[in-house]
Design an enzyme around this catalytic site. Structure first.
Site, PDB file in Angstrom:
ATOM      1  N   TYR A 195       0.816  -1.211   0.000  1.00  0.00           N
ATOM      2  CA  TYR A 195       0.000   0.000   0.000  1.00  0.00           C
ATOM      3  C   TYR A 195       0.853   1.265   0.000  1.00  0.00           C
ATOM      4  O   TYR A 195       0.335   2.362  -0.230  1.00  0.00           O
ATOM      5  CB  TYR A 195      -0.961   0.011   1.208  1.00  0.00           C
ATOM      6  CG  TYR A 195      -2.016  -1.081   1.163  1.00  0.00           C
ATOM      7  CD1 TYR A 195      -1.943  -2.122   0.241  1.00  0.00           C
ATOM      8  CD2 TYR A 195      -3.085  -1.082   2.039  1.00  0.00           C
ATOM      9  CE1 TYR A 195      -2.897  -3.129   0.214  1.00  0.00           C
ATOM     10  CE2 TYR A 195      -4.053  -2.086   2.014  1.00  0.00           C
ATOM     11  CZ  TYR A 195      -3.938  -3.109   1.098  1.00  0.00           C
ATOM     12  OH  TYR A 195      -4.889  -4.108   1.076  1.00  0.00           O
TER      13      TYR A 195
ATOM     14  N   LYS B 239       3.748 -15.287   3.084  1.00  0.00           N
ATOM     15  CA  LYS B 239       3.708 -16.128   1.884  1.00  0.00           C
ATOM     16  C   LYS B 239       5.166 -16.440   1.533  1.00  0.00           C
ATOM     17  O   LYS B 239       5.667 -16.137   0.439  1.00  0.00           O
ATOM     18  CB  LYS B 239       2.966 -15.375   0.763  1.00  0.00           C
ATOM     19  CG  LYS B 239       2.698 -16.185  -0.492  1.00  0.00           C
ATOM     20  CD  LYS B 239       1.663 -17.294  -0.310  1.00  0.00           C
ATOM     21  CE  LYS B 239       1.517 -18.109  -1.590  1.00  0.00           C
ATOM     22  NZ  LYS B 239       0.677 -19.314  -1.400  1.00  0.00           N
TER      23      LYS B 239
ATOM     24  N   ASP C  64      -2.607 -18.214   2.571  1.00  0.00           N
ATOM     25  CA  ASP C  64      -3.762 -18.928   2.002  1.00  0.00           C
ATOM     26  C   ASP C  64      -4.316 -19.924   3.015  1.00  0.00           C
ATOM     27  O   ASP C  64      -5.531 -20.060   3.197  1.00  0.00           O
ATOM     28  CB  ASP C  64      -3.418 -19.589   0.649  1.00  0.00           C
ATOM     29  CG  ASP C  64      -2.048 -20.252   0.614  1.00  0.00           C
ATOM     30  OD1 ASP C  64      -1.310 -20.200   1.629  1.00  0.00           O
ATOM     31  OD2 ASP C  64      -1.707 -20.845  -0.428  1.00  0.00           O
TER      32      ASP C  64
ATOM     33  N   ASP D  31      -5.179  -6.528   5.944  1.00  0.00           N
ATOM     34  CA  ASP D  31      -6.392  -5.860   5.459  1.00  0.00           C
ATOM     35  C   ASP D  31      -7.445  -6.913   5.103  1.00  0.00           C
ATOM     36  O   ASP D  31      -8.601  -6.850   5.531  1.00  0.00           O
ATOM     37  CB  ASP D  31      -6.028  -5.005   4.232  1.00  0.00           C
ATOM     38  CG  ASP D  31      -7.190  -4.161   3.739  1.00  0.00           C
ATOM     39  OD1 ASP D  31      -8.131  -3.929   4.506  1.00  0.00           O
ATOM     40  OD2 ASP D  31      -7.144  -3.734   2.564  1.00  0.00           O
TER      41      ASP D  31
ATOM     42  N   ASP E  96     -10.924  -8.405   7.513  1.00  0.00           N
ATOM     43  CA  ASP E  96     -12.324  -8.395   7.065  1.00  0.00           C
ATOM     44  C   ASP E  96     -12.941  -9.785   7.199  1.00  0.00           C
ATOM     45  O   ASP E  96     -14.089  -9.944   7.618  1.00  0.00           O
ATOM     46  CB  ASP E  96     -12.435  -7.944   5.597  1.00  0.00           C
ATOM     47  CG  ASP E  96     -12.694  -6.442   5.472  1.00  0.00           C
ATOM     48  OD1 ASP E  96     -12.185  -5.680   6.321  1.00  0.00           O
ATOM     49  OD2 ASP E  96     -13.404  -6.040   4.527  1.00  0.00           O
TER      50      ASP E  96
HETATM   51  C1  IPM Z   1      -9.045  -0.601   6.194  1.00  0.00           C
HETATM   52  C2  IPM Z   1      -9.510  -0.048   4.873  1.00  0.00           C
HETATM   53  C3  IPM Z   1      -8.411   0.818   4.296  1.00  0.00           C
HETATM   54  C4  IPM Z   1      -7.163  -0.046   4.178  1.00  0.00           C
HETATM   55  C5  IPM Z   1      -8.746   1.469   2.939  1.00  0.00           C
HETATM   56  C6  IPM Z   1      -9.993   2.314   3.037  1.00  0.00           C
HETATM   57  C7  IPM Z   1      -7.597   2.268   2.400  1.00  0.00           C
HETATM   58  O1  IPM Z   1      -9.842  -1.097   4.027  1.00  0.00           O
HETATM   59  O2  IPM Z   1      -8.771   0.200   7.114  1.00  0.00           O
HETATM   60  O3  IPM Z   1      -8.948  -1.820   6.316  1.00  0.00           O
HETATM   61  O4  IPM Z   1      -7.044  -0.814   3.244  1.00  0.00           O
HETATM   62  O5  IPM Z   1      -6.326   0.032   5.053  1.00  0.00           O
HETATM   63 MG    MG Z   2      -9.860  -3.004   4.917  1.00  0.00          MG
END
Ligand code: IPM
Ligand code: MG
Length: 360
Positions: free
Chosen positions: A146, A195, A227, A251, A255
């Protein structure tokens, strides 16, 4: 104690949920005789609308002069919002990445635990949900893909895009130290996700994690390929205590981990630098589809405020009071739409915020 808190409500559901988190902070301040002052700042889409850029120097400055930052969410619908017609470095997300970098917030802590009251909202098999889980994802936040150089160019007549996954040993070492330190306050176990069967950056990651681990003989370390980790999270989430991983893997996996807790609306996060300073925000996004309808779940924002009290202000009792109030409100059967189940009482964002504040 007197503390200065910078508040970035942001876009989408951000303003609604942060308002509820501030109710919780005010209730804690009242109960424990503190005084919190707030400075509201713009970042993300609302900053683009006001100033033409997603993050201003002034916002960074005021954050630096504060004791902590409380944030909501930024961004809009990528398919329809005019913000996404702008060049990438002027979009809302660039503001978030920019502030993390500007404040040196390299360690992102995302606790994922299944509240027993919400186990029916967990999409996993009942026997897995009944077993419960309580993990902390330690995501590296200011390096990797990133933040590496990127470009899109024409090579041999073909449009070609490059992103760079880059880490140096110091960046890995400091996040490793944070992970082992926090594991000492939990169940003394770290699983490092990489990885290393393919990527050089992961091989360096593994080497440095092993080096740091030698300083923490009381903490058990395992390595897991990313993975496999994605699979293990839904197969047996209880095996994770602290998971440490690089920016993009963290990231994605955070989620996934949030979903098995029942709702992304439940998960707080803390982004820390080397000091006590931190930025606290829900792990979830701005949910533009339900913004402004008083429907969002503010619990992630409220629990982020609890993390702020705990990590930046060393206010353990106050943080416990906020977290216990959340537990009590759930025990009493109050639910926002995302975590609603049969027999519970459905309430709005502001209603559950008030109920929680009253229980602090
Ligand atoms: C998070 C979000 C951010 C990230 C985005 C909005 C840039 O997905 O905080 O997880 O990827 O860090
Ligand atoms: Mg995120």
């Amino acid at each position: 104690m007197e503390k200065k808190i910078a508040v970035i409500k942001g876009d989408g559901i951000g303003p609604e949920i942060v308002t509820e988190a501030m109710k919780a902070l005010d209730a804690a301040a009242k109960k424990f005789s503190h005084s919190f002052s707030y400075t509201q700042l713009l970042m993300g889409g609302c900053s683009i609308d006001a100033y033409g850029v997603p993050l201003t120097d002034e916002t960074i400055e005021v954050c630096k002069q504060s004791d902590a930052v409380l944030m909501g969410s930024i961004g809009g619908d990528t398919a329809t919002s005019p913000w996404y017609k702008l060049p990438a470095n002027l979009r809302p997300e660039a503001g978030l990445l920019g502030i993390r970098k500007a404040l040196g917030l390299f360690a992102n802590l995302r606790p994922c635990l299944l509240y027993p009251q919400l186990s029916s909202a967990c999409p996993l098999k009942k026997e897995i949900a009944d077993n419960g889980f309580d993990m902390l994802i330690m995501r590296e936040l200011t390096g990797g893909l990133y933040f590496g150089a990127r470009r899109t160019e024409t090579v041999d007549g073909l449009e070609t895009a490059v992103d760079t996954l880059i880490y140096n040993e110091n960046e890995i070492r400091r996040i490793a130290v944070k992970a082992f330190e926090v594991a000492r306050k939990r169940r003394h176990s770290v699983i490092s996700v990489d990885k290393a069967n393919v990527l050089d950056s992961s091989r360096l990651w593994r080497k440095i994690i092993n080096e740091v681990s030698a300083e923490y003989p009381d903490v058990e370390l395992k390595h897991m390929l990313v993975d496999n980790a994605a699979m293990q999270l839904v197969r047996d989430p209880a095996q994770f205590d602290v998971m440490v991983t690089e920016n993009m893997f963290g990231d994605i996996l955070s989620d996934e981990a949030s979903m098995i807790t029942g709702s992304i609306g439940m998960l707080p996060s803390a982004s820390l630098n080397e000091t006590k300073f931190g930025l606290y925000e829900p792990s979830g996004g701005s949910a533009p589809d339900i913004a402004g309808q008083d429907k969002a779940n503010p619990i992630a924002a409220i629990l982020s405020a609890a993390m702020l009290l705990r990590y930046s202000f060393d206010m353990t009792e106050e943080a416990d009071a906020v977290e216990n109030a959340v537990g009590k409100t759930l025990d009493e059967g109050y639910r926002t739409a995302d975590i609603m189940s049969e027999g519970c009482k459905r309430v709005s964002c502001s209603e559950i915020g008030t109920l929680i504040a009253e229980r602090i």
